[in-house]
Design a protein around this motif. Structure first.
Motif, PDB file in Angstrom:
ATOM      1  N   GLY A  39      -6.645  14.989  -4.513  1.00 33.61           N
ATOM      2  CA  GLY A  39      -5.726  14.170  -5.288  1.00 33.61           C
ATOM      3  C   GLY A  39      -4.374  14.056  -4.617  1.00 33.61           C
ATOM      4  N   VAL A  40      -3.832  15.176  -4.178  1.00 35.16           N
ATOM      5  CA  VAL A  40      -2.536  15.163  -3.490  1.00 35.16           C
ATOM      6  C   VAL A  40      -2.641  14.388  -2.181  1.00 35.16           C
ATOM      7  N   LEU A  41      -3.718  14.592  -1.450  1.00 33.91           N
ATOM      8  CA  LEU A  41      -3.911  13.887  -0.184  1.00 33.91           C
ATOM      9  C   LEU A  41      -3.984  12.379  -0.384  1.00 33.91           C
ATOM     10  N   PHE A  42      -4.749  11.927  -1.367  1.00 30.04           N
ATOM     11  CA  PHE A  42      -4.863  10.494  -1.640  1.00 30.04           C
ATOM     12  C   PHE A  42      -3.522   9.907  -2.051  1.00 30.04           C
ATOM     13  N   ILE A  43      -2.767  10.625  -2.875  1.00 26.46           N
ATOM     14  CA  ILE A  43      -1.467  10.121  -3.311  1.00 26.46           C
ATOM     15  C   ILE A  43      -0.512  10.015  -2.137  1.00 26.46           C
ATOM     16  N   VAL A  44      -0.470  11.022  -1.284  1.00 20.80           N
ATOM     17  CA  VAL A  44       0.435  10.995  -0.125  1.00 20.80           C
ATOM     18  C   VAL A  44       0.069   9.853   0.819  1.00 20.80           C
ATOM     19  N   ILE A  45      -1.202   9.668   1.087  1.00 17.61           N
ATOM     20  CA  ILE A  45      -1.629   8.593   1.984  1.00 17.61           C
ATOM     21  C   ILE A  45      -1.294   7.233   1.402  1.00 17.61           C
ATOM     22  N   SER A  46      -1.554   7.052   0.110  1.00 19.67           N
ATOM     23  CA  SER A  46      -1.289   5.742  -0.485  1.00 19.67           C
ATOM     24  C   SER A  46       0.205   5.439  -0.542  1.00 19.67           C
ATOM     25  N   VAL A  47       1.031   6.424  -0.860  1.00 22.23           N
ATOM     26  CA  VAL A  47       2.481   6.196  -0.879  1.00 22.23           C
ATOM     27  C   VAL A  47       2.974   5.893   0.533  1.00 22.23           C
ATOM     28  N   PHE A  48       2.452   6.591   1.536  1.00 23.99           N
ATOM     29  CA  PHE A  48       2.830   6.302   2.919  1.00 23.99           C
ATOM     30  C   PHE A  48       2.446   4.878   3.310  1.00 23.99           C
ATOM     31  N   MET A  49       1.256   4.454   2.908  1.00 21.97           N
ATOM     32  CA  MET A  49       0.799   3.125   3.291  1.00 21.97           C
ATOM     33  C   MET A  49       1.552   2.021   2.565  1.00 21.97           C
ATOM     34  N   PHE A  50       2.194   2.326   1.433  1.00 22.23           N
ATOM     35  CA  PHE A  50       3.019   1.337   0.737  1.00 22.23           C
ATOM     36  C   PHE A  50       4.355   1.124   1.443  1.00 22.23           C
ATOM     37  N   LEU A  51       4.777   2.042   2.282  1.00 18.41           N
ATOM     38  CA  LEU A  51       6.070   1.928   2.954  1.00 18.41           C
ATOM     39  C   LEU A  51       6.050   0.801   3.983  1.00 18.41           C
ATOM     40  N   PRO A  52       7.177   0.092   4.112  1.00 18.73           N
ATOM     41  CA  PRO A  52       7.228  -0.959   5.130  1.00 18.73           C
ATOM     42  C   PRO A  52       7.180  -0.346   6.538  1.00 18.73           C
ATOM     43  N   GLY A  53       6.430  -0.971   7.400  1.00 21.26           N
ATOM     44  CA  GLY A  53       6.313  -0.493   8.776  1.00 21.26           C
ATOM     45  C   GLY A  53       5.231   0.550   8.980  1.00 21.26           C
ATOM     46  N   SER A  54       4.512   0.906   7.929  1.00 24.50           N
ATOM     47  CA  SER A  54       3.477   1.927   8.087  1.00 24.50           C
ATOM     48  C   SER A  54       2.303   1.417   8.925  1.00 24.50           C
ATOM     49  N   ASP A  55       2.085   0.101   8.909  1.00 26.37           N
ATOM     50  CA  ASP A  55       0.973  -0.432   9.704  1.00 26.37           C
ATOM     51  C   ASP A  55       1.227  -0.252  11.199  1.00 26.37           C
ATOM     52  N   GLU A  56       2.490  -0.371  11.628  1.00 29.38           N
ATOM     53  CA  GLU A  56       2.797  -0.138  13.041  1.00 29.38           C
ATOM     54  C   GLU A  56       2.610   1.331  13.418  1.00 29.38           C
ATOM     55  N   ILE A  57       2.967   2.225  12.503  1.00 28.16           N
ATOM     56  CA  ILE A  57       2.812   3.652  12.774  1.00 28.16           C
ATOM     57  C   ILE A  57       1.331   4.008  12.903  1.00 28.16           C
ATOM     58  N   VAL A  58       0.518   3.504  11.997  1.00 30.45           N
ATOM     59  CA  VAL A  58      -0.915   3.781  12.051  1.00 30.45           C
ATOM     60  C   VAL A  58      -1.534   3.163  13.309  1.00 30.45           C
ATOM     61  N   ALA A  59      -1.105   1.951  13.653  1.00 30.96           N
ATOM     62  CA  ALA A  59      -1.637   1.301  14.859  1.00 30.96           C
ATOM     63  C   ALA A  59      -1.256   2.100  16.102  1.00 30.96           C
ATOM     64  N   GLU A  60      -0.057   2.652  16.128  1.00 29.17           N
ATOM     65  CA  GLU A  60       0.370   3.454  17.271  1.00 29.17           C
ATOM     66  C   GLU A  60      -0.418   4.771  17.338  1.00 29.17           C
ATOM     67  N   LEU A  61      -0.639   5.377  16.192  1.00 26.65           N
ATOM     68  CA  LEU A  61      -1.395   6.637  16.166  1.00 26.65           C
ATOM     69  C   LEU A  61      -2.841   6.437  16.593  1.00 26.65           C
ATOM     70  N   LEU A  62      -3.426   5.305  16.204  1.00 27.28           N
ATOM     71  CA  LEU A  62      -4.823   5.034  16.542  1.00 27.28           C
ATOM     72  C   LEU A  62      -4.979   4.276  17.854  1.00 27.28           C
ATOM     73  N   LYS A  63      -3.863   4.014  18.501  1.00 29.20           N
ATOM     74  CA  LYS A  63      -3.855   3.302  19.791  1.00 29.20           C
ATOM     75  C   LYS A  63      -4.483   1.928  19.695  1.00 29.20           C
ATOM     76  N   LEU A  64      -4.181   1.236  18.594  1.00 28.72           N
ATOM     77  CA  LEU A  64      -4.684  -0.120  18.402  1.00 28.72           C
ATOM     78  C   LEU A  64      -3.702  -1.099  19.036  1.00 28.72           C
TER      79      LEU A  64
END
Length: 66
Positions: A39-64
């Motif tokens: 539950g805590v993990l899902f909440i943290v991930i979803s709140v992070f993904m709602f933040l602006p610019g999170s898609d660039e961070i995830v793309a950088e982490l996954l080397k997309l």
């Protein structure tokens, strides 16, 4: 995409509530702890993904490369 992040948030909240409402010190304690952690993990991930610019961070982490 926002729908999936909201769904993660709601599932996380349901897991937290399910984990907190279970009382007792039996074999179900492992399930309660697991629900609470997920539950805590899902909440943290979803709140992070709602933040602006999170898609660039995830793309950088996954080397997309967009």
């Amino acid at each position: 995409m926002g729908f999936w992040y909201l769904l993660l948030l709601l599932i996380g909240i349901v897991f937290i509530i399910a984990g907190l409402t279970k009382k007792g010190v039996s074999a179900a304690v492992k399930v309660v702890i697991l629900l609470f952690v997920f539950g805590v993990l899902f909440i943290v991930i979803s709140v992070f993904m709602f933040l602006p610019g999170s898609d660039e961070i995830v793309a950088e982490l996954l080397k997309l490369d967009w």
